[in-house]
Write a protein that holds these residues in place. Sequence first.
Motif, short mmCIF file in Angstrom:
data_model
loop_
_atom_site.label_atom_id
_atom_site.label_comp_id
_atom_site.label_asym_id
_atom_site.label_seq_id
_atom_site.Cartn_x
_atom_site.Cartn_y
_atom_site.Cartn_z
N PRO A 35 0.81 -1.21 0.00
CA PRO A 35 0.00 0.00 0.00
C PRO A 35 0.84 1.26 0.00
O PRO A 35 2.02 1.25 0.39
CB PRO A 35 -0.84 -0.12 1.28
CG PRO A 35 -0.10 -1.08 2.14
CD PRO A 35 0.61 -2.02 1.22
N CYS A 38 3.95 2.47 2.60
CA CYS A 38 4.37 1.32 3.42
C CYS A 38 5.88 1.19 3.54
O CYS A 38 6.37 0.29 4.22
CB CYS A 38 3.77 0.03 2.87
SG CYS A 38 4.50 -0.50 1.30
N HIS A 198 2.76 -0.47 -8.33
CA HIS A 198 1.36 -0.73 -8.01
C HIS A 198 0.67 -1.40 -9.20
O HIS A 198 -0.27 -2.17 -9.02
CB HIS A 198 0.62 0.57 -7.67
CG HIS A 198 0.99 1.14 -6.35
ND1 HIS A 198 0.79 0.48 -5.16
CD2 HIS A 198 1.55 2.33 -6.01
CE1 HIS A 198 1.21 1.24 -4.15
NE2 HIS A 198 1.68 2.36 -4.65
N GLU A 214 4.11 -4.10 4.34
CA GLU A 214 3.04 -3.46 5.10
C GLU A 214 3.68 -2.78 6.30
O GLU A 214 4.32 -3.43 7.12
CB GLU A 214 1.99 -4.47 5.56
CG GLU A 214 0.84 -3.83 6.33
CD GLU A 214 -0.17 -4.84 6.82
OE1 GLU A 214 -1.33 -4.45 7.06
OE2 GLU A 214 0.20 -6.03 6.97
N LEU A 237 -4.39 -5.38 2.06
CA LEU A 237 -3.40 -4.37 1.70
C LEU A 237 -3.88 -3.43 0.61
O LEU A 237 -3.17 -2.47 0.27
CB LEU A 237 -2.11 -5.06 1.25
CG LEU A 237 -1.39 -5.95 2.28
CD1 LEU A 237 -0.13 -6.54 1.68
CD2 LEU A 237 -1.07 -5.16 3.54
N GLY A 238 -5.05 -3.69 0.06
CA GLY A 238 -5.54 -2.83 -1.02
C GLY A 238 -4.79 -3.03 -2.32
O GLY A 238 -4.62 -2.10 -3.11
N ASP A 424 -2.22 2.71 -4.55
CA ASP A 424 -2.59 1.31 -4.55
C ASP A 424 -4.08 1.21 -4.87
O ASP A 424 -4.81 2.20 -4.87
CB ASP A 424 -2.28 0.67 -3.19
CG ASP A 424 -2.97 1.38 -2.03
OD1 ASP A 424 -4.19 1.19 -1.87
OD2 ASP A 424 -2.31 2.15 -1.31
N HIS A 427 -6.74 2.56 -2.12
CA HIS A 427 -6.90 4.01 -2.06
C HIS A 427 -7.52 4.55 -3.33
O HIS A 427 -8.33 5.50 -3.30
CB HIS A 427 -5.54 4.67 -1.81
CG HIS A 427 -5.05 4.55 -0.41
ND1 HIS A 427 -3.92 3.84 -0.07
CD2 HIS A 427 -5.54 5.04 0.76
CE1 HIS A 427 -3.74 3.91 1.24
NE2 HIS A 427 -4.71 4.62 1.77
#
Length: 449
Positions: A35, A38, A198, A214, A237-238, A424, A427
């Motif tokens: 994410p 991180c 990402h 993370e 973690l998205g 990510d 978000h």
Amino acid sequence: MIQLQQASVRYGAITALPEMTLTIAAGEFVLVTGPSGCGKTTLARLMAGLIPQALPATFTGKVTVDGLDTRAHPLATLARHVGMVFQNPATQLFHLSVAEEVAFGPRNLGLPESEVSQRLDWALAATGLTPLRDRSPAHLSGGQQQRVAIAAALALRPRALVLDEPTASLDVPGVKQLMATLAELHQRHGVTIIIIEHRLAEAARLANRVILLEQGKIVADGDPAQVLSQRPLLRRLGIRRPADESPQTWEHLLRSNGNPPPTTRPLLALQNIVAGYRRHPVLDDVSLNLYPGEFAAVVGDNGAGKSTLGLVIAGLLRPKRGQVRFAGRKRPRPGLDVGLLFQNPLHQLFTDSVDDEVAFGPRNYGCFDPAFHDQALRQADLIPLRQRSPLALSLGQQQRTTLAATLALRPRLIILDEPTVGQDWGHLQQLMDFLLTLNQQGAAILLMT
């Protein structure tokens, strides 16, 4: 090739990496993801020796690159062994032409001019920059600047290459060209590749190892198929699991909405716009109507003129010919009528805290609403960061800060220039939901990507 032994990094009171131990063997192709915020960029800086050599941070532990202790050897020495492409390409471009930028590193190594020329031509061809070799990097689009930074790193031919979100501003052809170049470097020349991303689809196909971060800690490390199949972890973690099919170019994604032009008066009307920079024309006879409540996208390859169009609409670049009208008037009110999210968030961050940044516009116009202010911070996941300096955040967090500041004024037209940079999937989904809510409330949105 690269070893971290209980490496810890703090920025002031903020711990970015807590005692990480990691070994990357020579010849590996490693994809690092996680994410926004991180610790991925901090890890990249450690691997390149920028921490502790050049950046203010508290560093403990030990990092070695190709057997060299990064504490004991200067950056000039480390650069022969590991190259880095920064997350924000503008921070590493300073020459007056693309060719001089790319040739700078090999010349600094004292190589013969024939070798410099050969490396320059190869790096430009590998990144599709040969037609732009005489252009100034400062006058290129964000995606083109990204390719210049990549070419400059490739020209050094280091044994290891660290790339921090290199595809963030690239179009699909640019991504495919970059990945083909990285595959050649890895397979034919044995270069160790560490790519932070990402956008996982293309990189995951090449990587033989994936690391998930993370809060500065490694939570998964192993074979790409095994790591990226852990759906509960990815969801937490998205991170979006990469699709099986390759990304398509924008031409194949166009669909007609089937609606005739509205009969209402346009919110924005461009008529025969001609605009550019100095002797380089960018927009030629562009006409466009955008209506209240529309959600439209402007798509095109790097250098097509998307950012220039946004600057013209926002009143920040005067067209050489043509007319811009907003709601029947000649000029929009900055911020209130048209809000523009720049492609590079550093171009619009200037206060001492995230909270002040998001509040600045509404307070300046006398329309500050505490409830909407908190909503904008919450939707951008900035509540935990509201007292942090924007300049101390990751690129993704900076992008969310500038977006929240843009939306805080509730403009009638919102222009977003590459808003996905550094984000990510979790978000990004949250921000898009917020934009859809504003759109349903009547705001027009112009997305450039």
